[in-house]
Scaffold this active site. Structure first.
Site, PDB file in Angstrom:
ATOM      1  N   SER A   1       5.675   4.596  -4.547  1.00  0.00           N
ATOM      2  CA  SER A   1       6.023   3.212  -4.273  1.00  0.00           C
ATOM      3  C   SER A   1       7.346   2.816  -4.921  1.00  0.00           C
ATOM      4  O   SER A   1       8.337   3.528  -4.769  1.00  0.00           O
ATOM      5  CB  SER A   1       4.858   2.346  -4.762  1.00  0.00           C
ATOM      6  OG  SER A   1       4.861   1.114  -4.141  1.00  0.00           O
TER       7      SER A   1
HETATM    8  C1  LIG Z   1       8.748 -10.723   9.597  1.00  0.00           C
HETATM    9  C2  LIG Z   1       8.093 -10.119   8.420  1.00  0.00           C
HETATM   10  C3  LIG Z   1       8.914  -9.187   7.663  1.00  0.00           C
HETATM   11  C4  LIG Z   1       8.445  -8.895   6.252  1.00  0.00           C
HETATM   12  C5  LIG Z   1       9.538  -8.389   5.441  1.00  0.00           C
HETATM   13  C6  LIG Z   1       9.310  -8.400   3.959  1.00  0.00           C
HETATM   14  C7  LIG Z   1       8.878  -7.100   3.493  1.00  0.00           C
HETATM   15  C8  LIG Z   1       9.608  -6.547   2.336  1.00  0.00           C
HETATM   16  C9  LIG Z   1       9.345  -5.126   2.300  1.00  0.00           C
HETATM   17  C10 LIG Z   1       9.692  -4.251   1.373  1.00  0.00           C
HETATM   18  C11 LIG Z   1      10.309  -4.503   0.096  1.00  0.00           C
HETATM   19  C12 LIG Z   1       9.642  -3.738  -1.003  1.00  0.00           C
HETATM   20  C13 LIG Z   1       9.339  -4.544  -2.182  1.00  0.00           C
HETATM   21  C14 LIG Z   1       8.538  -3.907  -3.259  1.00  0.00           C
HETATM   22  C15 LIG Z   1       7.508  -2.910  -2.843  1.00  0.00           C
HETATM   23  C16 LIG Z   1       6.506  -2.685  -3.898  1.00  0.00           C
HETATM   24  C17 LIG Z   1       5.848  -1.392  -3.758  1.00  0.00           C
HETATM   25  C18 LIG Z   1       4.889  -1.132  -4.908  1.00  0.00           C
HETATM   26  O1  LIG Z   1       5.232  -0.591  -5.917  1.00  0.00           O
HETATM   27  O2  LIG Z   1       3.645  -1.520  -4.696  1.00  0.00           O
HETATM   28  C19 LIG Z   1       2.576  -1.247  -5.610  1.00  0.00           C
HETATM   29  C20 LIG Z   1       2.160  -2.534  -6.218  1.00  0.00           C
HETATM   30  C21 LIG Z   1       0.892  -2.373  -7.035  1.00  0.00           C
HETATM   31  C22 LIG Z   1      -0.266  -1.858  -6.199  1.00  0.00           C
HETATM   32  C23 LIG Z   1      -0.608  -2.889  -5.146  1.00  0.00           C
HETATM   33  C24 LIG Z   1       0.149  -0.622  -5.507  1.00  0.00           C
HETATM   34  C25 LIG Z   1      -0.639   0.439  -5.403  1.00  0.00           C
HETATM   35  C26 LIG Z   1      -2.013   0.502  -5.936  1.00  0.00           C
HETATM   36  C27 LIG Z   1      -2.576  -0.818  -6.376  1.00  0.00           C
HETATM   37  C28 LIG Z   1      -3.780  -0.645  -7.310  1.00  0.00           C
HETATM   38  C29 LIG Z   1      -4.952   0.094  -6.800  1.00  0.00           C
HETATM   39  C30 LIG Z   1      -6.124  -0.337  -7.694  1.00  0.00           C
HETATM   40  C31 LIG Z   1      -5.579  -1.476  -8.564  1.00  0.00           C
HETATM   41  C32 LIG Z   1      -6.641  -2.494  -8.868  1.00  0.00           C
HETATM   42  C33 LIG Z   1      -6.172  -3.604  -9.753  1.00  0.00           C
HETATM   43  C34 LIG Z   1      -7.838  -1.823  -9.566  1.00  0.00           C
HETATM   44  C35 LIG Z   1      -8.984  -2.762  -9.644  1.00  0.00           C
HETATM   45  C36 LIG Z   1     -10.237  -2.023  -9.910  1.00  0.00           C
HETATM   46  C37 LIG Z   1     -11.419  -2.923  -9.976  1.00  0.00           C
HETATM   47  C38 LIG Z   1     -12.621  -2.140 -10.343  1.00  0.00           C
HETATM   48  C39 LIG Z   1     -11.648  -3.699  -8.754  1.00  0.00           C
HETATM   49  C40 LIG Z   1      -4.374  -1.969  -7.765  1.00  0.00           C
HETATM   50  C41 LIG Z   1      -4.799  -2.849  -6.608  1.00  0.00           C
HETATM   51  C42 LIG Z   1      -3.301  -2.654  -8.558  1.00  0.00           C
HETATM   52  C43 LIG Z   1      -2.026  -2.855  -7.713  1.00  0.00           C
HETATM   53  C44 LIG Z   1      -1.486  -1.569  -7.126  1.00  0.00           C
HETATM   54  C45 LIG Z   1       1.462  -0.605  -4.822  1.00  0.00           C
END
Ligand SMILES: CCCCCCCC/C=C\CCCCCCCC(=O)O[C@H]1CC[C@@]2(C)C(=CC[C@H]3[C@@H]4CC[C@H]([C@H](C)CCCC(C)C)[C@@]4(C)CC[C@@H]32)C1
EC number: 3.1.1.23
Length: 885
Positions: free
Chosen positions: A489
Site C-alpha cells: 500500500s
Molecule cells: C470520482 C471518484 C474518484 C476517487 C478518487 C480519489 C481516490 C484517491 C486514490 C488514491 C490515493 C491514495 C491515497 C492513499 C492510499 C492509502 C493506501 C494505504 O496504505 O491503505 C492502508 C490503510 C490502512 C488499512 C485500511 C490498509 C490495509 C489493512 C487495514 C487493516 C486490516 C485489519 C485492521 C483492523 C483495524 C484490525 C481490526 C481487528 C479487529 C479484531 C476487528 C485494518 C482495517 C486497519 C487499517 C488497514 C490499507
C-alpha cells in the site's frame, strides 16, 4: 551476481512454460495467470465473457419472473415486499446489462500487457457480475425454500432489498465510469489532468453508499473475506461511536467492544454510522481506528496468529550523517544526511525481525545496549556479543545456541497505513511469516506519519534507513549481497520513491522492489478502479481523500467550515460548459441522473421494459434511454466510446411461467456458466448472510438523513418497528434515476399499495465538505512531486529503477495505479512483473493468518521476494510470466 534484468529474463523463460501447464482458471485468489491471447482468440474471449454475462442475466430474469409470479399468487406476510424487491432489481439489471456489454468490449484496450487482462473497467464489470450472481443465488434459495415451513422470509426479503440497492448504486457508478472513459485517452486509465472533472467527484460523493456497508458489505470479494469485513465494519462502526464518546485509545477499544453487539445485529445501523463517519470524520479518526491493534488487548494478536521469531527488536538509527560509496563512480563517496524536512534532523525508528539469531546481530538479552555500543563505537558486533554470551552461559548454566551465519540477503520493509497510521508492529503478522519462510533478516522502517509529518519526511526517513542498512548490514546479521525493498500500500509507494532516490543519488539501488497494492498517483484523479472506493470496506473515498491531504500537508477543512473559499480554485479549473466538458456531446449511453442536462435526442421515446403485473398482464416501465451519438460535440476520435444498443427487454409472464420451477431449483448457482474471465470460487457458501441469524434492522433514513451513532441507535428502536412491518412498501433507497419512478409505479401496482406509500428514492446524499477539500487542494504543486507520485516521474528517473514486482488486487481502488505504472515501466524497458490478485481486497497481507486466499496471495509475494534475492521460489511455481521489454 546476476544482473537484475538477466534474472528477470530467466524467470520469464521459466514461467512461460509454467504458464502452459498451470490451471489458473479455477483458482479463486491466485494471480491472473492467463494464456497468451492473440487477435482472434482475444475477440472470442470477449464474446465468451459477454455470453457468460448474458447467461447470468437470462437466469436472473427467469428467477425474477418465477419469484414474482409465485409471490403474486401466494399472499404471505412478506409477499408484497418480495415482489417489489425482485421487480426493482430486475429493472436495474436490465438497465445495466447493455452498459456492461459496452465495458466488456472496450476493457481489453486498457490492459498493461497481453498477459495480464486487468484494469479498472474489467473490475467494474466483475463487480456487477458478482452482484448479479449473488442475487441469482439468493433468488434460487428463495425458489428452493419458499414453500418450506422454516422459510426465513424476512431474512431473504431484506437480502433481496439490499442487493437491489447495491445494483442500483452500481448502475450509477457505471455511469460515472462512462464519464471517466469519455475523458480518457486510448489506453489511459486516468483522464488527463486538465480535464479534471470536479462534477464527477460531486456525482460520486452524492451516491448513496450505505448499501455497500450494510448486509452486503464486501460482497465483491471471495466468500472467506465476508466474515472478515462483517467484523471489521462492525468494529469500525462501534469504534466510531466510542471515538466520539471517549478519549483514550484503550477506553475507546473497550467501549467499542461493548457497542459492537448492536452493530453486529443491525447491518443498516452499521452502514449508516460508517458512511456518516467517512464523510465527516477527520484524519485522526482513521489514525485511531487503523492503529487499534497497536495498543490494548489487540496488540498481542500477531503473537497468537503468526510464526514466532527469535529476533524482533525495535531500535533507532541515530541522526548522524555518513558516507557511502557511489555505485556510479569508483572511489566516489556520497554523503547521506539524516532526514530533516519539517522538524529538523531526527533518528529513525526501525524494527529488526529475524527468524534466528545471526552472527553480527547483538545478542537477544542486551540487544539495545549492545547496539548502542555498536552505534557509538562502531565495534564489530562479534566483539561485543561473545563475552556477553559467555556470561549468560555462565549465569544460567546453559549452553546458548550458536548464532547462525550471516545471511547474504536483506529485506527492507516499509509498511502501509495511508501514510497516516500503522507501524512495523501492526504488520508483524505477515513479517514474521516472511522472516520464517524466506529466512532473511527483515528491517522494517517506522517512518514518521502524516499529518504531523507530511511529505517528504517519510520518504527521507525511509531512504536514510535504507542507506544506513546497506552501510551497516553486518549488525543486521547479513552481508547484504542482495537487498530488496518490500512494501504494501502506502509502503509500496515509499519503496519505489526510495529506489528512485537511490538511483538519483548514485548509490546502490536495491535488487528489486516489491510493491503490493500500491498507490502510484497520490492525487485526486479519478479512474475506473478508483470508483471502487465508493464501496470499499477498507478504503472509502472520504478517507482516501483525507489521506492524500494529510500526506501532502494540506490542512484539512473541518466540517462546517465555509466551503465557499474553495470557489476560486474551482473556478480556475476548466468550466464544464466548455466543449471538452460538455458530456452531452460525449456520446454516453445512459443518463441516470435527472439533474444532468438532457441529452440530445431526449425527445425520443425511451425503450420500454415490460413487467408482468399482478393480473398477469403487462405494465410498462421506461428504461433510461441511451443517448444517440451526437454530431454536435467535439471530435472524440481518440476517446473510446461505448456504443450500446438498448433493446426492449420483455419479461413475459407466460414465457416465464412456462419455465418449470424445477428447472429453477438447481441446488447451486455455480452451475451457471462461468466466463473465462470470471472465475467462480467454487464455493457454494457465497455469503455469510446465508448463515446470519435473522436480525431486525431499521428502515433506512431518508437521503440526507445522516445521524450520529447515538442518534442512530435511538432511532434504531423506532425504525425496528417499521422494518418489521411486512407490508411496509419497499424502502429501497435508490438514487433518483429517472426510470425508478416508473418502476415504483409498477411495483405499487404489483403490491397493490398506493403509489404514494412507496418510499421512493429521494435526493442523493450530498457531502459538501468532502467535495470542497478535493476541489480546493487539486492544484497544490506538492501533488505534482514525482517522489510522492512515481507515476509522474520523468522517464530518466524511472529508468533508474531495479526490477519492480507489482502485486495489485483486481477489486482494489488503486488497481489502476499499478496497471498504469506497469505500462510506464514496459515502455521504458524497466523489468517488471505484474501479478493481479483476484477476489481479495486491498490490504490482503494483513489477513494471511485468517484467510486461505490471502495466504496464497502472500505466498506469491514470498516467491517474488525469493526471486529478487536469488533464491528458488517455493512450490516450484513462480506465478504470472515476468514481462520485460
Ligand atoms: C470520482 C471518484 C474518484 C476517487 C478518487 C480519489 C481516490 C484517491 C486514490 C488514491 C490515493 C491514495 C491515497 C492513499 C492510499 C492509502 C493506501 C494505504 O496504505 O491503505 C492502508 C490503510 C490502512 C488499512 C485500511 C490498509 C490495509 C489493512 C487495514 C487493516 C486490516 C485489519 C485492521 C483492523 C483495524 C484490525 C481490526 C481487528 C479487529 C479484531 C476487528 C485494518 C482495517 C486497519 C487499517 C488497514 C490499507
Amino acid at each position: 551476481m546476476d544482473s537484475p534484468a538477466g534474472k528477470m529474463a530467466a524467470v520469464r523463460a521459466d514461467s512461460t512454460t509454467e504458464e502452459k501447464t498451470a490451471a489458473p482458471e479455477s483458482k479463486p485468489a491466485a494471480e491472473s495467470v492467463r494464456p497468451k491471447e492473440h487477435g482472434h482468440r482475444d475477440k472470442r474471449k470477449k464474446t465468451d465473457v459477454a455470453d457468460s454475462y448474458n447467461c447470468w442475466f437470462k437466469t436472473l430474469r427467469s428467477l425474477t419472473a418465477n419469484n414474482s409470479e409465485y409471490f403474486e399468487r401466494h399472499k404471505t406476510q412478506y409477499s408484497g415486499r418480495f415482489s417489489s424487491a425482485v421487480c426493482v432489481l430486475q429493472g436495474h439489471a436490465d438497465a445495466i446489462q447493455p452498459v456492461l456489454e459496452g465495458f466488456i468490449r472496450i476493457a481489453p484496450d486498457f490492459d498493461a500487457d497481453e498477459n495480464t487482462p486487468s484494469n479498472g473497467y474489467r473490475s467494474l464489470v466483475k463487480v456487477v457480475g458478482t452482484c448479479i450472481r449473488r442475487i441469482i443465488h439468493v433468488q434460487r434459495k428463495v425458489v428452493n425454500n419458499r414453500d418450506g415451513l422454516l422459510f426465513q422470509s424476512k431474512h431473504y426479503c431484506l437480502e433481496l432489498e439490499a442487493y437491489a440497492s447495491v445494483l442500483c448504486q452500481l448502475r450509477a457508478i457505471m455511469d460515472v465510469a462512462q464519464k471517466v472513459l469519455a475523458k480518457s485517452k486510448h489506453g489511459q486509465l486516468f483522464p488527463e489532468e486538465k480535464f479534471f472533472p470536479e462534477f464527477l467527484f460531486e456525482e460520486a460523493e452524492s451516491l448513496d453508499k450505505e448499501c455497500f456497508y450494510g448486509r452486503c458489505v464486501g460482497f465483491q470479494f471471495c466468500s472467506s473475506m465476508q466474515p472478515i469485513f462483517h467484523t471489521i465494519s462492525t468494529a469500525m462502526a462501534s469504534f466510531a461511536e466510542a471515538y466520539s464518546d471517549h478519549d483514550g485509545q484503550l477506553t475507546r477499544a473497550l467501549a467499542s467492544l461493548l457497542n459492537s453487539g448492536k452493530y453486529a445485529m443491525n447491518p443498516e445501523l452499521r452502514a449508516r454510522t460508517i458512511v456518516s463517519m467517512c464523510d465527516k470524520a477527520d484524519i485522526s479518526f482513521c489514525k485511531a481506528f487503523w492503529n487499534i491493534t497497536e495498543e490494548g488487548p489487540l496488540q498481542h494478536m500477531s503473537g497468537f496468529l503468526s510464526s514466532s521469531v527469535n529476533v524482533n527488536k525495535v531500535f533507532h538509527i541515530p541522526a548522524l550523517p555518513f558516507e557511502m560509496e557511489s555505485s556510479l563512480e569508483d572511489g566516489e563517496l556520497v554523503t547521506i544526511t539524516p532526514p530533516c524536512s519539517q522538524t529538523g534532523p531526527g533518528p529513525v525508528q526501525v524494527r529488526l525481525i529475524c527468524f534466528e539469531n545471526r552472527e553480527g546481530q547483538p545478542d537477544d538479552l542486551d540487544f539495545i545496549e549492545q547496539l548502542e555500543e555498536y552505534l557509538g563505537t562502531k565495534n564489530k558486533p562479534e566483539d561485543i556479543s561473545s563475552p556477553i554470551l559467555d556470561q549468560v552461559e555462565e549465569k544460567l548454566g546453559t549452553k546458548k545456541k550458536v548464532p547462525a551465519p550471516k545471511s547474504d540477503a536483506l529485506i527492507i520493509h516499509i509498511h502501509g497505513g495511508g501514510f497516516v497510521a500503522q507501524s512495523s508492529k501492526s504488520h508483524e503478522m505477515y513479517l514474521r511469516t516472511w522472516a520464517k519462510d524466506i529466512d532473511v533478516p527483515i528491517l522494517s522502517v517506522d517512518y514518521s506519519l502524516a499529518p504531523a509529518h507530511p511529505f517528504p519526511r517519510a520518504m527521507e526517513e525511509c531512504f536514510f534507513a535504507y542507506a544506513w542498512a546497506l552501510k551497516n548490514a553486518q549488525i543486521l546479521g547479513t552481508t547484504a549481497e542482495r537487498v530488496c525493498l518490500a512494501g504494501d500500500s502506502a509502503g509500496g509507494n515509499l519503496c519505489v520513491s526510495v529506489a528512485m532516490r537511490a538511483a538519483n543519488y548514485g548509490i546502490r539501488v536495491p535488487d528489486g522492489v516489491l510493491a503490493a497494492y500500491t498507490p502510484f498517483l497520490v492525487r485526486y484523479t479519478p479512474s475506473p478502479s478508483r470508483l471502487l472506493c465508493m464501496m470499499d470496506p477498507l478504503l472509502p473515498m472520504g478517507i482516501l481523500s483525507r489521506c492524500i491531504a494529510a500526506y501532502a500537508g494540506l490542512k484539512e477543512k473541518k466540517p462546517g467550515e465555509d466551503v465557499s473559499s474553495s470557489s476560486s480554485t474551482t473556478s480556475s479549473t476548466p468550466q464544464l460548459s466548455t466543449p471538452e466538458h460538455n458530456f452531452s456531446s460525449a456520446r454516453l449511453v445512459f443518463d441516470p441522473s435527472p439533474t444532468e442536462p438532457k441529452r440530445s435526442g431526449e425527445g425520443a421515446a425511451a425503450p420500454k421494459l415490460l413487467f408482468t403485473n399482478t393480473t398477469g398482464g403487462l405494465c410498462e416501465v421506461h428504461t433510461p434511454s441511451p443517448s444517440p451519438p451526437s454530431g454536435e460535440g467535439p471530435d472524440h476520435t481518440d476517446i473510446p466510446v461505448l456504443t450500446v444498443e438498448t433493446e426492449t427487454a420483455v419479461i413475459h409472464g407466460k414465457q416465464n411461467t412456462e419455465q418449470t420451477v424445477d428447472n429453477l431449483k438447481e441446488p447451486h448457482f455455480e452451475d451457471i456458466a462461468l466466463s473465462p474471465y470470471e472465475e467462480d470460487s467454487g464455493d457454494s457458501e457465497w455469503s455469510l448472510t446465508d448463515k446470519q441469524t435473522e436480525v431486525d434492522s431499521p428502515s433506512r433514513g431518508g437521503a440526507g438523513d445522516e445521524k450520529s451513532p447515538e442518534e442512530g441507535s435511538k432511532q434504531m428502536e423506532k425504525d425496528r418497528a417499521a422494518e418489521d412491518d411486512p407490508n411496509r412498501p419497499s424502502s429501497l433507497s435508490l438514487p433518483s434515476l429517472p426510470s425508478l419512478d416508473e418502476i415504483s409505479m409498477a411495483i405499487s401496482k404489483m403490491t397493490e399499495s398506493k403509489p404514494e406509500e412507496v418510499v421512493l428514492p429521494s435526493e442523493p446524499v450530498h457531502s459538501p465538505s468532502s467535495i470542497a477539500h478535493v476541489t480546493r487542494y487539486r492544484p497544490s504543486p506538492i501533488l505534482n512531486n514525482p517522489y510522492m507520485s512515481p507515476l509522474l516521474a520523468d522517464d530518466e528517473l524511472l529508468k533508474g529503477l531495479p526490477p519492480v514486482y507489482l502485486v495489485p488486487c483486481a477489486l482494489d481502488p488503486v488497481l489502476d495505479d499499478s496497471i498504469m505504472f506497469a505500462q510506464r515501466l514496459k515502455a521504458l524497458g524497466v523489468p517488471y512483473k505484474l501479478q493481479v490478485v483476484e477476489e481479495l481486497s486491498h490490504g490482503f497481507l494483513n489477513f494471511t493468518s485468517i484467510c486461505k486466499e490471502a495466504r496464497q496471495a502472500n505466498d506469491l509475494c514470498v516467491n517474488n521476494l525469493l526471486e529478487m534475492l536469488g533464491r528458488r521460489p517455493r512450490g516450484g511455481r513462480v506465478g504470472t510470466p515476468t514481462r520485460k521489454v
